[in-house]
Design a protein around this motif. Sequence first.
Motif, PDB file in Angstrom:
ATOM      1  N   LYS A 126     -16.523 -42.862  49.863  1.00 35.44           N
ATOM      2  CA  LYS A 126     -15.316 -42.335  49.048  1.00 35.44           C
ATOM      3  C   LYS A 126     -14.107 -43.058  49.828  1.00 35.44           C
ATOM      4  O   LYS A 126     -13.081 -43.201  49.016  1.00 35.44           O
ATOM      5  CB  LYS A 126     -15.195 -40.737  49.622  1.00 35.44           C
ATOM      6  N   ILE A 130     -24.297 -35.571  55.009  1.00 39.58           N
ATOM      7  CA  ILE A 130     -22.987 -35.840  54.661  1.00 39.58           C
ATOM      8  C   ILE A 130     -22.112 -36.229  55.571  1.00 39.58           C
ATOM      9  O   ILE A 130     -21.196 -37.015  55.355  1.00 39.58           O
ATOM     10  CB  ILE A 130     -22.541 -34.779  53.769  1.00 39.58           C
ATOM     11  N   VAL A 188     -16.491 -39.026  42.725  1.00 35.35           N
ATOM     12  CA  VAL A 188     -15.563 -37.919  43.066  1.00 35.35           C
ATOM     13  C   VAL A 188     -14.154 -38.393  43.396  1.00 35.35           C
ATOM     14  O   VAL A 188     -13.190 -37.462  42.876  1.00 35.35           O
ATOM     15  CB  VAL A 188     -16.237 -37.070  44.441  1.00 35.35           C
ATOM     16  N   GLN A 219      -6.956 -37.220  56.771  1.00 38.50           N
ATOM     17  CA  GLN A 219      -8.176 -36.585  56.011  1.00 38.50           C
ATOM     18  C   GLN A 219      -9.483 -37.132  56.693  1.00 38.50           C
ATOM     19  O   GLN A 219     -10.400 -36.059  56.820  1.00 38.50           O
ATOM     20  CB  GLN A 219      -8.263 -36.931  54.297  1.00 38.50           C
ATOM     21  N   ALA A 240     -14.285 -29.625  50.882  1.00 40.82           N
ATOM     22  CA  ALA A 240     -12.846 -30.305  50.573  1.00 40.82           C
ATOM     23  C   ALA A 240     -13.161 -31.724  50.346  1.00 40.82           C
ATOM     24  O   ALA A 240     -12.541 -32.282  49.303  1.00 40.82           O
ATOM     25  CB  ALA A 240     -11.915 -30.182  51.556  1.00 40.82           C
ATOM     26  N   TYR A 241     -13.606 -32.388  51.179  1.00 36.80           N
ATOM     27  CA  TYR A 241     -13.817 -34.119  50.883  1.00 36.80           C
ATOM     28  C   TYR A 241     -14.532 -34.468  49.864  1.00 36.80           C
ATOM     29  O   TYR A 241     -14.116 -35.303  48.974  1.00 36.80           O
ATOM     30  CB  TYR A 241     -14.104 -34.501  52.224  1.00 36.80           C
ATOM     31  N   ILE A 242     -15.799 -34.075  49.733  1.00 38.63           N
ATOM     32  CA  ILE A 242     -16.657 -34.516  48.748  1.00 38.63           C
ATOM     33  C   ILE A 242     -17.631 -33.123  48.087  1.00 38.63           C
ATOM     34  O   ILE A 242     -18.585 -32.957  48.672  1.00 38.63           O
ATOM     35  CB  ILE A 242     -17.938 -35.468  49.123  1.00 38.63           C
ATOM     36  N   PRO A 243     -16.895 -32.440  47.222  1.00 42.19           N
ATOM     37  CA  PRO A 243     -17.562 -31.069  47.044  1.00 42.19           C
ATOM     38  C   PRO A 243     -18.729 -31.206  46.224  1.00 42.19           C
ATOM     39  O   PRO A 243     -18.912 -30.402  45.328  1.00 42.19           O
ATOM     40  CB  PRO A 243     -16.458 -30.533  46.472  1.00 42.19           C
ATOM     41  N   LEU A 292     -16.125 -31.570  55.039  1.00 38.96           N
ATOM     42  CA  LEU A 292     -16.816 -32.654  54.196  1.00 38.96           C
ATOM     43  C   LEU A 292     -17.243 -32.108  52.928  1.00 38.96           C
ATOM     44  O   LEU A 292     -17.085 -32.665  51.950  1.00 38.96           O
ATOM     45  CB  LEU A 292     -17.729 -33.409  55.016  1.00 38.96           C
TER      46      LEU A 292
END
Lengths: 368, 310
Positions: free
Chosen positions: A207, B221, A232, B12, B212-215, B209
């Motif tokens: 990401k 993860i 995403v 973040q 919020a970051y990669i839902p 994580l």
Amino acid sequence: MKKFGILFLALIMVATMALGCATDGESDGGSEEQIVAGFIYVGPTNDGGYTTAHDNGRLYMEEQLGDAVRSIYKENVPEDKGEVVKVIREMVDQGANIIFATSFGHMDGLIEAAAEFPEVKFAHCSGYQTAENATNYFGRMYQARYLSGIVAGMKTETDKIAYVAAFPIPEVIRGINAFTLGAKSVNPDVEVHVRWTNTWYDPASEKAAAEALLDEGCDVTAQHQDSTATMVAAEEAGAYSIGYNVSSEEAVPKAYMTAPLWNWGAYYLTAVEQVIDGTWTNTPYWGGMDEGVISLDEMTELAPQGAAEKVAEVEAKIISGEFDVFNGPIYNQAGEEVVNEGDSMTDEEMLGFDWFVQGVVGDIPESN
Amino acid sequence: MNVISFLSAVVQAGTPLLFATVGEIFSQKVGNLNLGLEGMMLMGAVTGFAVGYGSANPILALLGAALAGMIGALVYAFITITLKGNQEVTGLTLTIFGTGYASFVGSSYVGYKLPENVTEAFAKVSFPVLSEIPVIGDIFFKQSVLVYFSYACVVFLGILLYKTKYGLNLRMVGENPAAADASGISVSRYKYFYVLLGGAMSGIGGAFLSLAYIPVWQENITAGKGWIAVALVIFAVWNPYRAVAGAYFFGGLDIIGFRLQKFSLPIPIYIINMLPYVATILVLVLMSIRKSKENKAPSSIGRAYFREER
């Protein structure tokens, strides 16, 4: 109280034995010469990517052949010679006639075991070694990548496409080049910006790499990574994405357009049928869209207008053999003509790709 | 390179590290080295996701994550504090357990996306007033509520540690449990409380994580972030304020490689990936050279406290 416990255990034992007999009886009843196919997986069957794709292929093959075949599999087999040999011995014990190993690092173990069990057939995914009773198999993923490049090239408005890539090895480089050629075929101004993550699977890094590219003005993403993290990032930035391995419409509905997919079932079915017929040979298999091993996922509503028609047209040419992705003229990043007009690259050249075509922005690190 | 968007991404990337690091600082401050961070983060990440997916309630998801981390920490606390087991081994076991637990629970969620109202609750929002400040506002105050929560945690816990009686007591427990015991402080109660706090914060760090970051749920993860946080505790010399700088520094190193690739620098990415660990070693070296009293590990770290042995 203790007696009840023992009674309970005894009951469970009887029940399991009864169940065991029941399943045995069922499979014995099917056919006397049932073929057993073994599958060695590098990850869990539910990784939502690479191993899931292989396992779907196994299930498809089993469904098509019904009672003629029984399949067994082992998950999370490390890329370690000793481990692979051990797993293969177990599988042969269970009567395996053909064994598929699905990861590059399973190769050495498979070749060693092939010598130990000459009567068993072996097939190894993505490798290069063969033996009398061992072959290898892979798919021409670059064909579907080229088609996905067409979709991305038509979609982008900034003419900058992000490509999050795992390792600078020929397989990945070939995919980036095919994708770029596809994008440039519909949009000559397009640039494909590459970021290496040096991992097949690390959602947070993937990401972060995608975010870096999106910040630089890319508005469509593509990936050679096993998680959905790139998509995403695209969704959050209001961009669009091309996936990989499996369809991801559910996961990223506001970004997903399509994805190049593996359909291993097509190969597994043919290979097992050949074992049943006795026509199996150790000729390496590198199947393409014409054999159905590779495909492009059905496009979502987010795909650009006219993309479906354009893709269908090129797909038909690829399948008929009229067109090949790496047909000349092909230029490298410096603008030199590497493949001349009228020529096309050989399989050996494609398997050793170590340069980018014109339109790719990024370097291939020298360490590899 | 767009510096502001990069720095905002750094905050973040640093946030999961910050939660886990601050939690671990408190655990270590009472003398308990918990190497189970990675496991607790994963337990929090998967539980937060599962609860969020099932209930569509962001608050329950966050509580679930904190609770899962605490349960992991509780097992660790029971073994190391009550049974006085070996802290390193127990922590490592917790990591292995947490990884397995996350794979097991997560296996049915792979590729699933959180409900809209949960992702919206944790999406980036502008903080009222403060987000208007030029540059600073763009970097620090246009983030997820969980990021704001991490700021609040640091300030609150920093004051607790340095300005209150409880902070003094907890530091005493870590430095000299026998003296703390003699002065009437319940060593076990302090240890349990802060080890569980560490677990809850790790759980929330993991949940940052997955919520919020990669839902979208992904196997493993955290990908080793728990281990980086262990190194960060040393880097921050057990100081929650320095942990902020450390977490953003490490988080920044984690993502800067992707921004630098654009410039085709002749530095292999592996060197950049090594930097956090090189920095940690340097801090250790500097600390042992300076030998200042403030900047050293709590004295009783890693050792169980036996009242009979004092």
